[in-house]
Motif scaffolding. Structure first.
Motif, PDB file in Angstrom:
ATOM      1  N   ASP A 177       0.835  -1.196   0.000  1.00 51.60           N
ATOM      2  CA  ASP A 177       0.000   0.000   0.000  1.00 51.60           C
ATOM      3  C   ASP A 177       0.873   1.251   0.000  1.00 51.60           C
ATOM      4  OD1 ASP A 177      -1.518   2.233   1.816  1.00 51.60           O
ATOM      5  OD2 ASP A 177      -2.931   1.084   0.581  1.00 51.60           O
ATOM      6  N   PHE A 178       0.634   2.157  -0.961  1.00 51.41           N
ATOM      7  CA  PHE A 178       1.509   3.315  -1.115  1.00 51.41           C
ATOM      8  C   PHE A 178       1.428   4.264   0.067  1.00 51.41           C
ATOM      9  CE2 PHE A 178       4.317   6.022  -3.245  1.00 51.41           C
ATOM     10  CZ  PHE A 178       3.866   7.324  -3.174  1.00 51.41           C
ATOM     11  N   ASP A 179       0.265   4.434   0.650  1.00 54.60           N
ATOM     12  CA  ASP A 179       0.161   5.306   1.818  1.00 54.60           C
ATOM     13  C   ASP A 179       1.042   4.801   2.956  1.00 54.60           C
ATOM     14  OD1 ASP A 179      -1.600   6.997   0.558  1.00 54.60           O
ATOM     15  OD2 ASP A 179      -3.391   5.985   1.316  1.00 54.60           O
ATOM     16  N   ASP A 180       1.099   3.485   3.115  1.00 55.80           N
ATOM     17  CA  ASP A 180       1.966   2.907   4.143  1.00 55.80           C
ATOM     18  C   ASP A 180       3.436   3.137   3.808  1.00 55.80           C
ATOM     19  OD1 ASP A 180      -0.198  -0.008   4.603  1.00 55.80           O
ATOM     20  OD2 ASP A 180      -0.270   2.013   5.488  1.00 55.80           O
ATOM     21  N   VAL A 181       3.751   3.107   2.503  1.00 58.14           N
ATOM     22  CA  VAL A 181       5.126   3.368   2.060  1.00 58.14           C
ATOM     23  C   VAL A 181       5.543   4.784   2.439  1.00 58.14           C
ATOM     24  CG1 VAL A 181       6.599   3.692   0.034  1.00 58.14           C
ATOM     25  CG2 VAL A 181       5.107   1.710   0.175  1.00 58.14           C
ATOM     26  N   VAL A 182       4.667   5.750   2.148  1.00 59.53           N
ATOM     27  CA  VAL A 182       4.970   7.146   2.450  1.00 59.53           C
ATOM     28  C   VAL A 182       5.145   7.350   3.947  1.00 59.53           C
ATOM     29  CG1 VAL A 182       4.079   9.503   2.360  1.00 59.53           C
ATOM     30  CG2 VAL A 182       3.840   8.014   0.376  1.00 59.53           C
ATOM     31  N   ASP A 183       4.266   6.742   4.732  1.00 57.77           N
ATOM     32  CA  ASP A 183       4.362   6.879   6.187  1.00 57.77           C
ATOM     33  C   ASP A 183       5.675   6.309   6.706  1.00 57.77           C
ATOM     34  OD1 ASP A 183       0.804   6.229   6.788  1.00 57.77           O
ATOM     35  OD2 ASP A 183       1.894   8.075   6.270  1.00 57.77           O
ATOM     36  N   LYS A 184       6.057   5.153   6.160  1.00 59.62           N
ATOM     37  CA  LYS A 184       7.311   4.526   6.602  1.00 59.62           C
ATOM     38  C   LYS A 184       8.513   5.389   6.231  1.00 59.62           C
ATOM     39  CE  LYS A 184      10.045   0.300   6.402  1.00 59.62           C
ATOM     40  NZ  LYS A 184      10.125  -1.104   5.933  1.00 59.62           N
ATOM     41  N   GLU A 235      11.212   7.078   8.733  1.00 56.82           N
ATOM     42  CA  GLU A 235      12.649   6.827   8.619  1.00 56.82           C
ATOM     43  C   GLU A 235      13.432   8.133   8.493  1.00 56.82           C
ATOM     44  OE1 GLU A 235      12.836   4.218   5.280  1.00 56.82           O
ATOM     45  OE2 GLU A 235      12.563   2.408   6.481  1.00 56.82           O
ATOM     46  N   GLN A 236      12.895   9.071   7.716  1.00 59.15           N
ATOM     47  CA  GLN A 236      13.592  10.343   7.560  1.00 59.15           C
ATOM     48  C   GLN A 236      13.541  11.160   8.847  1.00 59.15           C
ATOM     49  OE1 GLN A 236      12.500  12.561   4.033  1.00 59.15           O
ATOM     50  NE2 GLN A 236      13.979  11.377   2.859  1.00 59.15           N
ATOM     51  N   GLY A 237      12.406  11.104   9.541  1.00 63.40           N
ATOM     52  CA  GLY A 237      12.281  11.841  10.797  1.00 63.40           C
ATOM     53  C   GLY A 237      13.270  11.368  11.841  1.00 63.40           C
ATOM     54  N   GLU A 238      13.592  10.076  11.797  1.00 60.68           N
ATOM     55  CA  GLU A 238      14.541   9.499  12.750  1.00 60.68           C
ATOM     56  C   GLU A 238      15.968   9.479  12.194  1.00 60.68           C
ATOM     57  OE1 GLU A 238      11.239   6.369  14.620  1.00 60.68           O
ATOM     58  OE2 GLU A 238      12.978   5.632  13.469  1.00 60.68           O
ATOM     59  N   ASN A 239      16.120  10.070  10.989  1.00 57.47           N
ATOM     60  CA  ASN A 239      17.421  10.073  10.307  1.00 57.47           C
ATOM     61  C   ASN A 239      17.955   8.648  10.150  1.00 57.47           C
ATOM     62  OD1 ASN A 239      19.442  11.556   8.981  1.00 57.47           O
ATOM     63  ND2 ASN A 239      20.756  11.553  10.790  1.00 57.47           N
ATOM     64  N   PRO A 277      11.740   6.876  -7.232  1.00 55.90           N
ATOM     65  CA  PRO A 277      10.404   7.476  -7.253  1.00 55.90           C
ATOM     66  C   PRO A 277      10.315   8.525  -6.150  1.00 55.90           C
ATOM     67  CG  PRO A 277      10.318   5.382  -6.123  1.00 55.90           C
ATOM     68  CD  PRO A 277      11.747   5.549  -6.588  1.00 55.90           C
ATOM     69  N   VAL A 278       9.593   9.591  -6.399  1.00 55.46           N
ATOM     70  CA  VAL A 278       9.404  10.618  -5.374  1.00 55.46           C
ATOM     71  C   VAL A 278       8.272  10.180  -4.460  1.00 55.46           C
ATOM     72  CG1 VAL A 278       8.809  13.024  -4.935  1.00 55.46           C
ATOM     73  CG2 VAL A 278      10.231  12.434  -6.911  1.00 55.46           C
ATOM     74  N   TRP A 279       8.565  10.103  -3.178  1.00 56.61           N
ATOM     75  CA  TRP A 279       7.568   9.699  -2.202  1.00 56.61           C
ATOM     76  C   TRP A 279       7.160  10.921  -1.376  1.00 56.61           C
ATOM     77  CZ3 TRP A 279      10.065   4.509  -0.092  1.00 56.61           C
ATOM     78  CH2 TRP A 279       9.926   3.527  -1.080  1.00 56.61           C
ATOM     79  N   ALA A 280       6.008  11.499  -1.717  1.00 61.42           N
ATOM     80  CA  ALA A 280       5.496  12.676  -1.008  1.00 61.42           C
ATOM     81  C   ALA A 280       6.562  13.758  -0.927  1.00 61.42           C
ATOM     82  CB  ALA A 280       4.986  12.304   0.370  1.00 61.42           C
ATOM     83  N   SER A 281       7.168  14.072  -2.042  1.00 60.62           N
ATOM     84  CA  SER A 281       8.175  15.125  -2.246  1.00 60.62           C
ATOM     85  C   SER A 281       9.576  14.747  -1.765  1.00 60.62           C
ATOM     86  CB  SER A 281       7.764  16.449  -1.586  1.00 60.62           C
ATOM     87  OG  SER A 281       8.058  16.465  -0.219  1.00 60.62           O
ATOM     88  N   SER A 282       9.763  13.508  -1.248  1.00 55.50           N
ATOM     89  CA  SER A 282      11.039  13.132  -0.668  1.00 55.50           C
ATOM     90  C   SER A 282      11.719  11.995  -1.435  1.00 55.50           C
ATOM     91  CB  SER A 282      10.854  12.699   0.797  1.00 55.50           C
ATOM     92  OG  SER A 282      10.327  13.760   1.570  1.00 55.50           O
TER      93      SER A 282
END
Length: 535
Positions: free
Chosen positions: A282-289, A293-297, A319-324
């Motif tokens: 599920d792509f929404d789960d991908v973006v959340d993950k 991961e980025q928030g925790e560096n 692929p760009v995941w929610a601008s990241s």
């Protein structure tokens, strides 16, 4: 004729004597209003360091100030080597002997920038984004393109600008903004215009035709794709997933296909960046993950490593995941010594562009030069070869096997200039064959501009395909506009051509003899086999 004013206009002007820029990290721009991490900082630094643009005063560049029609006319006029102009314009709002006089006259006489219906030029009027596209398109000779832009505000683009916007977007000179909007009526800033013109100048160059036999080993095309990092199962539908596409009946990742299309053009090795842990379906789960991961560096462990020490040029796709950027890509970049290497990002998205991903790639590519990237909407990757080719042509990439002419069957020729006998080849195509059919022949040529010798021929050559406004040093070309043959020997980094040429061959000997030639010289061409049979 108006007296030409060579004074540098205070707001700064671009000229065409520019080599293709590199996008290295900027430490200090020298301007109080251009921060080092601004998207246009590299362009500003390049232009100012090469005396192509100057600030509006000693400390300010005014990147957000609007570009006026008079400024743009003068920029393009100087890009065209400031040709002589005669006569006067008919506009009621232009002044005699103004800094823009020759530029406005030249632009109007050549149909590049016309005036308004009330006989005014609008010298101080700001130029909009769609006007920039249309003016640059006319300057380039109004080229055709089969690629249609699909911006969310497409209906707001004026009918007279639509073809130009399609061309500018497909060529990589202009792109959309947030929400895939083109914003056609928004005024173009000095920073935007500098970037557009720089990309245009870069787009006139091609890869060098002299390729190193080991060139492929210097290039790596690395990519991260959900296909290969997600356990989709056997029932995944490629027609409903933006991450998967059918290629020759096989399911492949969209970013993987993008990577393969690049590899087809530049050669090199292909490498899939794989995380040790699979991502959700599920792509929404991908973006959340990814956000977590980025928030925790956090940097995920990769399944395999590749030795990057042998590569000079590394394409990095994702692929760009929610601008990241997906964090496995950051793991790939941050785990290696990238000193002195060129990093070239490319990405797929669902309609909202590259987001902040380019700056993230640059921050993770320590001591490397990060080049201009390309973002493609996932649904358009399969048909984007022309866009990819135009982007690749605009990059300064040495020693790539991208010129297919030299892989073709060729005819060896000798080129005699005075006492010098040079070697060359003519390509295996119909235009070169027509030239060969007239050999041996001697052409009286003019030495022009420190870049080429050219001369008229007394027969016509039927052209194939589209010509080009760029060349490689050593190219033998035919120009149907004035029915001439030419040999280019210098200035491939700033060609400044106004008439399209068709490459039919290349001089393979050292080109230094051309720099000392007189203004007129006889140049003889003869097939090498014919010379051998006579000796």
């Amino acid at each position: 004729m108006r007296k030409r004013n060579f004074m540098l206009f205070v707001t700064g002007l671009l000229t065409a004597v520019m080599s293709v820029p590199t996008f290295a990290a900027v430490e200090d721009t020298g301007f109080s209003d251009v921060f080092a991490d601004a998207w246009y900082a590299d362009a500003v630094m390049y232009c100012t360091e090469n005396s192509l643009m100057s600030g509006t005063d000693e400390t300010a560049f005014s990147p957000n100030e609007s570009m006026t029609r008079a400024m743009l006319a003068t920029v393009l006029y100087r890009m065209d080597d400031s040709p002589s102009v005669t006569g006067t314009d008919h506009f009621t709002d232009t002044e005699e002997d103004a800094w823009y006089s020759d530029g406005v006259l030249w632009a109007s006489q050549n149909g590049i920038i016309s005036g308004y219906n009330n006989d005014t030029f609008g010298t101080e009027d700001a130029v909009t984004r769609e006007q920039i596209a249309a003016i640059l398109w006319r300057y380039a000779g109004s080229p055709e393109t089969d690629v249609k832009a699909d911006f969310s505000d497409e209906e707001q683009i004026s009918s007279w600008a639509k073809q130009a916007v399609d061309w500018a977007q497909s060529s990589g000179y202009m792109s959309g903004t947030t929400g895939n909007r083109f914003n056609p009526a928004v005024n173009a800033t000095r920073a935007e215009v500098a970037a557009v013109l720089m990309r245009y100048q870069a787009g006139q160059n091609v890869f060098p035709s002299e390729s190193d036999t080991d060139a492929e080993q210097n290039v790596l095309v690395a990519y991260f794709s959900r296909w290969g990092n997600t356990d989709y199962g056997t029932d995944v539908d490629a027609t409903t997933s933006a991450s998967i596409v059918l290629n020759d009946g096989q399911q492949v990742g969209t970013t993987e296909l993008f990577a393969e299309m690049i590899q087809d053009e530049v050669g090199g090795d292909l490498y899939l960046i794989q995380s040790s842990e699979s991502y959700p379906v599920d792509f929404d789960d991908v973006v959340d993950k990814n956000h977590e991961e980025q928030g925790e560096n956090f940097r995920p462990e990769l399944i395999s490593e590749v030795d990057l020490s042998k590569y000079d040029i590394i394409f990095v796709g994702y692929p760009v995941w929610a601008s990241s950027v997906p964090t496995p890509v950051l793991s790939f970049l941050e785990s290696a010594d990238l000193s002195g290497k060129k990093i070239i990002p490319f990405c797929t998205h669902d309609g909202y562009g590259a987001g902040s991903s380019y700056s993230e790639v640059e921050q993770s590519s320590q001591n490397a030069t990060v080049e201009q990237g390309l973002a493609l909407e996932a649904s358009e990757v399969s048909g984007a070869q022309e866009t990819i080719d135009n982007w690749l042509k605009g990059l300064e990439l040495n020693n790539l096997e991208s010129n297919n002419h030299l892989a073709e069957e060729q005819t060896k020729v000798y080129i005699t200039i005075g006492d010098a006998v040079l070697e060359g080849i003519l390509y295996d195509n119909s235009m070169a064959e027509q030239f060969i059919s007239q050999l041996p022949q001697t052409i009286s040529m003019s030495n022009y501009g420190g870049r080429e010798v050219y001369g008229g021929i007394d027969y016509d050559i039927t052209v194939e395909g589209e010509g080009q406004l760029y060349f490689d040093n050593g190219d033998i070309t035919y120009c149907p506009t004035n029915n001439t043959a030419a040999i280019f020997y210098a200035q491939t980094d700033h060609p400044n051509l106004t008439m399209a040429v068709y490459p039919i061959g290349q001089v393979t000997s050292d080109l230094s003899v051309f720099h000392d030639l007189p203004n007129r010289v006889d140049v003889s061409f003869e097939v090498a086999d014919e010379i051998s049979s006579k000796s």
